[in-house]
Structures are given as structure tokens and as C-alpha cells.
Design a protein around this motif. Sequence first.
Motif, PDB file in Angstrom:
ATOM      1  N   ALA A   1      -5.602   3.597   4.291  1.00 36.82           N
ATOM      2  CA  ALA A   1      -4.273   3.701   3.668  1.00 36.82           C
ATOM      3  C   ALA A   1      -3.934   5.131   3.273  1.00 36.82           C
ATOM      4  N   LYS A   2      -4.896   5.897   2.803  1.00 40.16           N
ATOM      5  CA  LYS A   2      -4.636   7.284   2.400  1.00 40.16           C
ATOM      6  C   LYS A   2      -4.119   8.103   3.583  1.00 40.16           C
ATOM      7  N   LYS A   3      -4.738   7.906   4.751  1.00 36.22           N
ATOM      8  CA  LYS A   3      -4.309   8.635   5.948  1.00 36.22           C
ATOM      9  C   LYS A   3      -2.902   8.228   6.377  1.00 36.22           C
ATOM     10  N   GLU A   4      -2.601   6.947   6.234  1.00 35.47           N
ATOM     11  CA  GLU A   4      -1.310   6.441   6.697  1.00 35.47           C
ATOM     12  C   GLU A   4      -0.172   6.720   5.727  1.00 35.47           C
ATOM     13  N   TYR A   5      -0.442   6.616   4.412  1.00 32.95           N
ATOM     14  CA  TYR A   5       0.643   6.643   3.435  1.00 32.95           C
ATOM     15  C   TYR A   5       0.607   7.830   2.482  1.00 32.95           C
ATOM     16  N   GLY A   6      -0.474   8.579   2.480  1.00 37.84           N
ATOM     17  CA  GLY A   6      -0.538   9.745   1.611  1.00 37.84           C
ATOM     18  C   GLY A   6      -1.514   9.578   0.456  1.00 37.84           C
ATOM     19  N   GLU A   7      -1.616  10.624  -0.308  1.00 36.89           N
ATOM     20  CA  GLU A   7      -2.603  10.709  -1.395  1.00 36.89           C
ATOM     21  C   GLU A   7      -2.465   9.590  -2.428  1.00 36.89           C
ATOM     22  N   HIS A   8      -1.238   9.140  -2.680  1.00 37.67           N
ATOM     23  CA  HIS A   8      -1.042   8.089  -3.684  1.00 37.67           C
ATOM     24  C   HIS A   8      -1.715   6.772  -3.280  1.00 37.67           C
ATOM     25  N   ALA A   9      -1.987   6.600  -2.007  1.00 40.04           N
ATOM     26  CA  ALA A   9      -2.568   5.358  -1.500  1.00 40.04           C
ATOM     27  C   ALA A   9      -4.074   5.493  -1.303  1.00 40.04           C
ATOM     28  N   ARG A  10      -4.737   6.074  -2.263  1.00 41.15           N
ATOM     29  CA  ARG A  10      -6.197   6.211  -2.199  1.00 41.15           C
ATOM     30  C   ARG A  10      -6.808   4.996  -2.889  1.00 41.15           C
TER      31      ARG A  10
ATOM     32  N   LEU B   1       0.820  -1.212   0.000  1.00 42.95           N
ATOM     33  CA  LEU B   1       0.000   0.000   0.000  1.00 42.95           C
ATOM     34  C   LEU B   1       0.854   1.262   0.000  1.00 42.95           C
ATOM     35  N   ASP B   2       1.995   1.211   0.646  1.00 42.28           N
ATOM     36  CA  ASP B   2       2.860   2.384   0.745  1.00 42.28           C
ATOM     37  C   ASP B   2       3.756   2.544  -0.476  1.00 42.28           C
ATOM     38  N   ARG B   3       4.402   1.462  -0.903  1.00 45.91           N
ATOM     39  CA  ARG B   3       5.405   1.588  -1.957  1.00 45.91           C
ATOM     40  C   ARG B   3       5.030   0.919  -3.271  1.00 45.91           C
ATOM     41  N   GLY B   4       3.930   0.182  -3.290  1.00 43.74           N
ATOM     42  CA  GLY B   4       3.525  -0.506  -4.511  1.00 43.74           C
ATOM     43  C   GLY B   4       2.968   0.463  -5.543  1.00 43.74           C
TER      44      GLY B   4
ATOM     45  N   PHE C   1     -11.612  -5.365   5.129  1.00 46.87           N
ATOM     46  CA  PHE C   1     -10.599  -5.056   4.119  1.00 46.87           C
ATOM     47  C   PHE C   1     -10.872  -3.689   3.488  1.00 46.87           C
ATOM     48  N   GLN C   2     -12.127  -3.383   3.265  1.00 46.95           N
ATOM     49  CA  GLN C   2     -12.504  -2.076   2.715  1.00 46.95           C
ATOM     50  C   GLN C   2     -12.045  -0.951   3.651  1.00 46.95           C
ATOM     51  N   GLN C   3     -12.249  -1.118   4.935  1.00 45.72           N
ATOM     52  CA  GLN C   3     -11.827  -0.109   5.907  1.00 45.72           C
ATOM     53  C   GLN C   3     -10.299   0.028   5.947  1.00 45.72           C
TER      54      GLN C   3
END
Length: 128
Positions: free
Chosen positions: A96-105, A42-45, A89-91
Motif C-alpha cells: 500500500a505504501k508504494k501504491e498510495y504514498g507514505e500515509h498508507a504505511r 487504504l488510499d483515502r481512509g 494480507f500482510q503483503q
Amino acid sequence: RQFDVLNSALEDTLEMQTKVSKFDHLLGWTAAAANHQLHAMLDRGDPDRNRSLFKAVADEWKKIFEANDNESFMSEDLRSFANWRCDYFQQLLKQAKKEYGEHARYTFNFVKKPRPKKAAPAMVLASA
């Protein structure tokens, strides 16, 4: 690497011949992904590849839930459990957006939600 493993598992699931087998494998896929939480992916993929994978899994869940509505091949308890796992899983993906940033939406729309019916247009009375 996580993407490749999950994508291969999904491809195997899609080749299953029966709805019950697909259900079992999708449930396993969803539970494993949720339990592992996929932090690195989720962060780097690649977000586009991740989105396509999550959409494909969610679309398969929609088909399974819809097919069960017509054929009842899973018990209500199993359906409830699967729904709970998908929701979890949906939650996780929403977070992920909050944890890793906009790219992880990410989204995981696993059920068809009925759309409200459009209101009929109001009749315009011609004045005489």
C-alpha cells in the motif's frame, strides 16, 4: 464505510465464545479483506484508524495461533491455509505504501517471532 464494516465484523468475532468460532471468523475476515483489497480504504481512509484495526486483527491471529500451539484445535492444513491468507494480507498492506504514498504505511504482524537470545556478557579477567 469499509472501515465500519470491517470493524463491526471484528467486534462480532471478538464476541465469539470458542476458539474455533474465532478462528473461522478471523479467517473469513482476513480472506474477505485480502480478496477485496481495500483500495479506497487504504488510499483515502484514516490511516490511524486503519492501523488500529489491522493491529487488532493481527493480535487476534497471534492469540489463535498461540492457543492452537497449546491445544491443537485446528488441523495443520487449516493452520497452513490461515497462515498463507494472513501472509497474503500482510503483503497487500506492505504494498500500500508504494501504491498510495507514505500515509498508507501499514503492518500486519500476525505471528510472534522468537527473538534471538542475548549473548551472555563476556567475563573480564582481572590481570594480576
